[in-house]
Scaffold this motif. Structure first.
Motif, PDB file in Angstrom:
ATOM      1  N   PRO A   3       0.831  -1.224   0.000  1.00 35.61           N
ATOM      2  CA  PRO A   3       0.000   0.000   0.000  1.00 35.61           C
ATOM      3  C   PRO A   3       0.856   1.260   0.000  1.00 35.61           C
ATOM      4  CG  PRO A   3      -0.008  -1.053   2.162  1.00 35.61           C
ATOM      5  CD  PRO A   3       0.683  -2.002   1.239  1.00 35.61           C
ATOM      6  N   MET A   4       0.242   2.383  -0.382  1.00 45.39           N
ATOM      7  CA  MET A   4       0.967   3.641  -0.525  1.00 45.39           C
ATOM      8  C   MET A   4       1.542   4.134   0.789  1.00 45.39           C
ATOM      9  SD  MET A   4       1.183   4.637  -3.647  1.00 45.39           S
ATOM     10  CE  MET A   4       1.581   6.375  -3.485  1.00 45.39           C
ATOM     11  N   ASP A   5       0.892   3.850   1.927  1.00 40.21           N
ATOM     12  CA  ASP A   5       1.427   4.343   3.189  1.00 40.21           C
ATOM     13  C   ASP A   5       2.774   3.701   3.517  1.00 40.21           C
ATOM     14  OD1 ASP A   5      -0.034   1.958   3.535  1.00 40.21           O
ATOM     15  OD2 ASP A   5      -0.074   2.251   5.700  1.00 40.21           O
ATOM     16  N   LEU A  12      -8.677   6.782  -5.762  1.00 42.41           N
ATOM     17  CA  LEU A  12      -7.903   5.640  -6.275  1.00 42.41           C
ATOM     18  C   LEU A  12      -7.655   4.587  -5.200  1.00 42.41           C
ATOM     19  CD1 LEU A  12      -5.401   7.689  -8.409  1.00 42.41           C
ATOM     20  CD2 LEU A  12      -6.758   5.782  -9.295  1.00 42.41           C
ATOM     21  N   ARG A  13      -8.111   4.875  -3.995  1.00 42.19           N
ATOM     22  CA  ARG A  13      -7.944   3.993  -2.840  1.00 42.19           C
ATOM     23  C   ARG A  13      -6.476   3.670  -2.568  1.00 42.19           C
ATOM     24  NH1 ARG A  13     -11.631  -0.845  -1.540  1.00 42.19           N
ATOM     25  NH2 ARG A  13     -10.669  -0.337   0.454  1.00 42.19           N
ATOM     26  N   PHE A  14      -5.627   4.681  -2.749  1.00 42.22           N
ATOM     27  CA  PHE A  14      -4.253   4.560  -2.285  1.00 42.22           C
ATOM     28  C   PHE A  14      -4.244   4.504  -0.763  1.00 42.22           C
ATOM     29  CE2 PHE A  14      -2.461   6.903  -6.244  1.00 42.22           C
ATOM     30  CZ  PHE A  14      -2.556   5.718  -6.971  1.00 42.22           C
ATOM     31  N   TYR A  15      -5.207   5.163  -0.158  1.00 43.70           N
ATOM     32  CA  TYR A  15      -5.371   5.171   1.294  1.00 43.70           C
ATOM     33  C   TYR A  15      -6.842   4.945   1.618  1.00 43.70           C
ATOM     34  CZ  TYR A  15      -0.877   7.618   0.989  1.00 43.70           C
ATOM     35  OH  TYR A  15       0.409   7.967   0.693  1.00 43.70           O
ATOM     36  N   LYS A  48       2.349  -6.750   4.480  1.00 49.54           N
ATOM     37  CA  LYS A  48       1.019  -7.088   3.973  1.00 49.54           C
ATOM     38  C   LYS A  48       0.774  -6.400   2.632  1.00 49.54           C
ATOM     39  CE  LYS A  48      -3.857  -7.271   5.261  1.00 49.54           C
ATOM     40  NZ  LYS A  48      -4.871  -6.913   6.272  1.00 49.54           N
ATOM     41  N   GLN A  49       0.398  -7.194   1.628  1.00 50.63           N
ATOM     42  CA  GLN A  49       0.162  -6.674   0.281  1.00 50.63           C
ATOM     43  C   GLN A  49      -1.257  -6.143   0.121  1.00 50.63           C
ATOM     44  OE1 GLN A  49       1.452 -10.734  -1.229  1.00 50.63           O
ATOM     45  NE2 GLN A  49       2.017  -9.442  -2.965  1.00 50.63           N
ATOM     46  N   GLU A  50      -1.413  -5.323  -0.910  1.00 54.57           N
ATOM     47  CA  GLU A  50      -2.764  -4.985  -1.366  1.00 54.57           C
ATOM     48  C   GLU A  50      -3.297  -6.155  -2.185  1.00 54.57           C
ATOM     49  OE1 GLU A  50      -3.047  -0.222  -1.987  1.00 54.57           O
ATOM     50  OE2 GLU A  50      -2.023  -1.341  -3.567  1.00 54.57           O
ATOM     51  N   ASP A  51      -4.614  -6.246  -2.262  1.00 55.64           N
ATOM     52  CA  ASP A  51      -5.236  -7.336  -3.012  1.00 55.64           C
ATOM     53  C   ASP A  51      -5.319  -6.949  -4.487  1.00 55.64           C
ATOM     54  OD1 ASP A  51      -6.550  -9.601  -3.753  1.00 55.64           O
ATOM     55  OD2 ASP A  51      -8.522  -8.947  -3.060  1.00 55.64           O
ATOM     56  N   TYR A  62      -2.967  11.097   7.169  1.00 59.94           N
ATOM     57  CA  TYR A  62      -1.969  10.165   6.661  1.00 59.94           C
ATOM     58  C   TYR A  62      -1.447   9.293   7.803  1.00 59.94           C
ATOM     59  CZ  TYR A  62      -1.904  12.403   2.112  1.00 59.94           C
ATOM     60  OH  TYR A  62      -2.265  12.859   0.875  1.00 59.94           O
ATOM     61  N   PRO A  63      -1.204   7.995   7.533  1.00 57.49           N
ATOM     62  CA  PRO A  63      -0.793   7.076   8.601  1.00 57.49           C
ATOM     63  C   PRO A  63       0.427   7.539   9.387  1.00 57.49           C
ATOM     64  CG  PRO A  63      -1.339   5.856   6.604  1.00 57.49           C
ATOM     65  CD  PRO A  63      -1.384   7.315   6.242  1.00 57.49           C
ATOM     66  N   SER A  64       1.332   8.262   8.723  1.00 58.35           N
ATOM     67  CA  SER A  64       2.537   8.728   9.415  1.00 58.35           C
ATOM     68  C   SER A  64       2.284  10.002  10.229  1.00 58.35           C
ATOM     69  CB  SER A  64       3.657   8.994   8.407  1.00 58.35           C
ATOM     70  OG  SER A  64       3.237   9.940   7.432  1.00 58.35           O
ATOM     71  N   ARG A  65       1.093  10.631  10.039  1.00 59.19           N
ATOM     72  CA  ARG A  65       0.776  11.875  10.760  1.00 59.19           C
ATOM     73  C   ARG A  65      -0.690  11.831  11.213  1.00 59.19           C
ATOM     74  NH1 ARG A  65       2.817  13.782   5.948  1.00 59.19           N
ATOM     75  NH2 ARG A  65       0.857  14.849   5.449  1.00 59.19           N
TER      76      ARG A  65
END
Length: 631
Positions: free
Chosen positions: A151-153, A434-437, A364-367, A394-397
């Motif tokens: 995933p993008m994160d 785009l469901r990057f997150y 863990k991969q994206e499907d 964002y997951p990091s913030r």
């Protein structure tokens, strides 16, 4: 002003002449970063075991290679005994009852064994290289596929250089260990054990003499070796620091010259290099003591063995051939023992590399399926899109919300523009579509259905994006357009280029569609790259199109051509237009204004431009306002 060793120009260049500067720069630039060498424990051994599963498809060849390795090591141990027997045969003596006393026969046996050893070594190397190359290729393939499906994160928290290092440096270290280090360790271990056994058989007394000297050398080597390595690292660190001064100075050379600080920078560099020399000379002193001690011990041991061996020969307790055999076996054992520190260090590096590779493989991969676009059972999206009370960080913030209770909708075939100041979350909305997150709360709906009801493959295969900074891959123009549909025919690629206003400039190149675009498309202008991206999107024929400030960095002529191509691209599809120039979105169906992560205005251009105190009106006035030029 701080004092950094002000020196006259002539004295400075005497201290560090230009040629030496060049050589030092070369040494610094060519120094490879040392891979970490973790201590071996149960945890990192488990990582190695997980990678050993890649050997299973080739285990038969690996076992045969191990057999050949054992045979090549055993045949190597035969030569000292044969040479000793040959010397004794020359003196009409027989060293071993199981060997003939005829010199010619012994010579023939030696050559036969030598030939067998060469054949066995060839197959050993051939098999180990084949097994390691194929198994590491499998690891590379799985690691790369796992990497690009993360995933993008994950990528937002990693450096590209770090990830590339895992695919290159780490896997190369594992490959080297499997190809060379592992086989060499086993070979040296067999040689050492076999050599010691033969030493005891040939002369127990000389073996006891060697064993008395050996512990002293090992303790000294471990103690001094560790200390000298620390000093060597300090020297490299200091040299790297001085090289940083050179890089900073050359990168900011205009500032250095503008402030007339050439002498200051020269003095700063001199001070750093003086420290390099000081540390290096300290290391040289200890290295000199260590090398002198080791040379004394090694040659002292050789002299002692020959001296005591000569006494034994004189007393008739051993033959000249036995003494020769003993010396040769001693060299074998010493060589084997001396190679173990480097081999062990390589194993440590490989274990550390294995840990990092396994960490990547277990993320863990994206499907994502491998070939999504051509899937016949793809769940179709007509183009209706809705955001319902979406909150996102964002997951990091996580402590800094980017979108706050965002809600809007767009019907299939409509054009929606998103405007607002920089950094307010406009591009984040595109990333969520785009469901990057995934949002922390709220729902994203496609055709009235939650996004979770669709696979990532179904969503992304029906959405196209044309970004502001277009990334082209380093292949041909044809390949970059066909990236939108890998199964597109040549005619379909050309048709997409024509609709995107790209065909004319493409055919203007000598190679036409086979023109290489260079890394990241550097051989094409910004407008040309944009039109290639539009052709790519047209070929994909998406249900939803995202334009992320696609014309904001172009000149007027390029913008006109790209705008014409965009009009073709926008026909009969849902379009999300993230706009910087408000003049480009006056004809859209709906505009939403985003500020500080919230939708603060919604309407058409005509509705928003007349709203007093509104942000859209304010932004529009800023872009149309002209200011007087003062002379």
């Amino acid at each position: 002003m701080p004092y950094y060793g002000w020196v006259k120009p002539n004295k400075y260049y005497v201290f560090l002449e230009p040629i030496r500067l060049i050589n030092m720069a070369r040494n610094v630039s060519s120094t490879k970063e040392e891979l970490p060498k973790p201590k071996l424990n149960k945890e990192n051994i488990k990582s190695v075991k997980k990678l050993l599963k890649y050997l299973k498809p080739y285990q038969f060849k690996f076992i045969i290679g191990m057999i050949f390795l054992f045979l090549s090591s055993i045949t190597l141990l035969a030569f000292p005994a044969l040479l000793g027997a040959m010397i004794d045969a020359a003196q009409s003596k027989q060293t071993y009852a199981w060997l003939p006393s005829d010199i010619a026969t012994i010579g023939y046996i030696a050559f036969i064994i030598l030939f067998a050893q060469a054949v066995v070594s060839f197959f050993r190397i051939r098999l180990f290289v084949e097994v390691s190359e194929k198994s590491v290729a499998d690891i590379r393939r799985d690691t790369y596929f796992n990497l690009i499906t993360l995933p993008m994160d994950f990528f937002s928290n990693r450096w590209v250089g770090e990830l590339n290092s895992r695919l290159s440096a780490d896997l190369s270290q594992i490959q080297t260990t499997m190809t060379t280090t592992l086989a060499e360790m086993i070979r040296q271990l067999i040689t050492m054990i076999g050599g010691i056994a033969f030493l005891i058989i040939v002369s127990p007394k000389l073996t006891l003499l060697n064993l008395a000297i050996l512990p002293v050398m090992i303790i000294a080597a471990v103690f001094f070796g560790s200390f000298i390595r620390k000093l060597s690292r300090q020297t490299q660190d200091q040299l790297a620091e001085s090289n940083t001064i050179v890089q900073e100075t050359l990168q900011g050379i205009s500032n250095v010259k503008a402030f007339v600080n050439e002498a200051f920078e020269a003095g700063r560099y001199k001070k750093s290099l003086t420290e390099v020399v000081r540390i290096a000379m300290r290391g040289a002193n200890y290295r000199g003591v260590f090398v002198s001690f080791i040379i004394f011990c090694i040659f002292g041991a050789v002299i002692g063995v020959i001296w005591y061996g000569s006494v034994l020969v004189l007393n008739g307790e051993m033959t000249v051939g036995d003494l020769t055999t003993y010396i040769l076996y001693s060299m074998f054992v010493a060589g084997s023992m001396g190679s173990f520190p480097d081999l062990y260090a390589n194993v440590q590096k490989a274990v550390g590399a294995s840990e990092r590779v396994i960490e990547l493989l277990e993320e863990k991969q994206e499907d994502i399926s491998i070939n999504p676009i051509n899937s016949k059972d793809r769940k179709r999206i007509s183009g209706n899109l809705s955001f319902e009370h979406i909150n996102f960080s964002y997951p990091s913030r996580l402590e800094s919300p980017v979108l706050k209770d965002i809600s809007f909708s767009v019907k299939a075939g409509e054009k929606l523009a998103i405007v607002g100041p920089s950094g307010t979350g406009k591009s984040t909305i595109a990333s969520l579509i785009l469901r990057f997150y995934n949002p922390q709360s709220g729902q994203l709906l496609f055709d009235g259905n939650p996004a979770e009801n669709y696979s990532l493959t179904d969503i992304r295969s029906q959405i196209a994006i044309v970004p502001q900074d277009v990334l082209l891959f380093g292949g041909t123009i044809r390949e970059n357009i066909a990236y939108g549909d890998l199964n597109a025919s040549n005619e379909e690629v050309i048709e997409a280029a024509k609709r995107a206003n790209a065909h004319d400039f493409v055919t203007g190149f000598p190679e036409g569609y086979e023109t290489l675009v260079g890394e990241r498309g550097v051989k094409l202008s910004g407008g040309q790259r944009q039109r290639i991206a539009i052709a790519r999107a047209l070929l994909k024929d998406p249900a939803i199109l995202i334009l992320d400030e696609a014309t904001s960095s172009l000149d007027s002529e390029s913008e006109r051509l790209v705008q014409e191509a965009l009009e073709e691209l926008l026909k009969n599809r849902t379009s999300i237009i993230i706009a910087h120039r408000l003049s480009t979105i006056r004809q859209v169906d709906k505009i939403i204004v985003v500020n500080e992560g919230q939708v603060i205005e919604t309407g058409t251009h005509q509705e928003l431009i007349i709203r007093e105190g509104g942000m859209y009106k304010y932004l529009s006035e800023l872009q149309t306002e002209t200011k007087p030029i003062h002379s």
